[in-house]
Design a protein around this motif. Structure first.
Motif, PDB file in Angstrom:
ATOM      1  N   CYS A  20      -1.280  50.718  39.634  1.00  0.00           N
ATOM      2  CA  CYS A  20      -0.517  51.676  38.838  1.00  0.00           C
ATOM      3  C   CYS A  20       0.638  50.976  38.123  1.00  0.00           C
ATOM      4  N   LEU A  21       1.371  50.139  38.826  1.00  0.00           N
ATOM      5  CA  LEU A  21       2.482  49.409  38.200  1.00  0.00           C
ATOM      6  C   LEU A  21       1.996  48.485  37.086  1.00  0.00           C
ATOM      7  N   ALA A  22       0.863  47.817  37.312  1.00  0.00           N
ATOM      8  CA  ALA A  22       0.316  46.925  36.285  1.00  0.00           C
ATOM      9  C   ALA A  22      -0.052  47.721  35.031  1.00  0.00           C
ATOM     10  N   LEU A  23      -0.648  48.890  35.214  1.00  0.00           N
ATOM     11  CA  LEU A  23      -0.991  49.727  34.068  1.00  0.00           C
ATOM     12  C   LEU A  23       0.259  50.219  33.350  1.00  0.00           C
ATOM     13  N   LEU A  24       1.287  50.571  34.125  1.00  0.00           N
ATOM     14  CA  LEU A  24       2.542  51.003  33.512  1.00  0.00           C
ATOM     15  C   LEU A  24       3.156  49.894  32.681  1.00  0.00           C
ATOM     16  N   ARG A  25       3.215  48.716  33.252  1.00  0.00           N
ATOM     17  CA  ARG A  25       3.832  47.582  32.552  1.00  0.00           C
ATOM     18  C   ARG A  25       3.029  47.153  31.338  1.00  0.00           C
ATOM     19  N   ALA A  26       1.729  47.434  31.344  1.00  0.00           N
ATOM     20  CA  ALA A  26       0.882  47.143  30.185  1.00  0.00           C
ATOM     21  C   ALA A  26       0.935  48.285  29.171  1.00  0.00           C
TER      22      ALA A  26
END
Length: 119
Positions: A20-26
């Motif tokens: 989820c964090l990786a998707l947010l940061r992307a």
């Protein structure tokens, strides 16, 4: 649940949070929200109670909302603030920011509802 000394429940939670964090940061916000909802739907009460993840996600959505608001992208900022509120409805600041975006869009009644939630 343990398998070969590995706590599978903890690994599942950690991997979903990192996804989820990786998707947010992307800046893949819709996918991040979908991943978060899946994680919440599949979690039990004990896992949810031990998870500070909601505040982290809310802060990222709010920060991206601030950026969109500064760029006068009001629809985007309203969407981002709405998700941030869904994640952390106790944060009055996010309601105030969404109110500001709604005022800029001349959504008077919606802005008033947000303003009333600010203490």
């Amino acid at each position: 649940m343990q398998l070969f000394g590995w706590d599978l429940k903890s690994l599942w939670k950690t991997s979903n949070q990192k996804r989820c964090l990786a998707l947010l940061r992307a800046e893949r916000l819709a996918e991040a929200h979908e991943a978060y909802r899946y994680m919440i739907d599949m979690s039990d009460e004990a896992m949810l109670a031990s998870c500070p993840f909601e505040q982290e996600c809310s802060a990222l959505y709010s920060s991206n909302g601030d950026t969109a608001l500064a760029a006068k992208s009001y629809d985007t900022s309203i969407q981002l603030y709405s998700v941030a509120i869904e994640l952390d409805s106790a944060n009055d600041t996010i309601f105030a920011k969404r109110c500001k975006a709604k005022l800029a869009k001349m959504l008077w009644e919606d802005a008033l509802l947000d303003a009333q939630k600010v203490r």
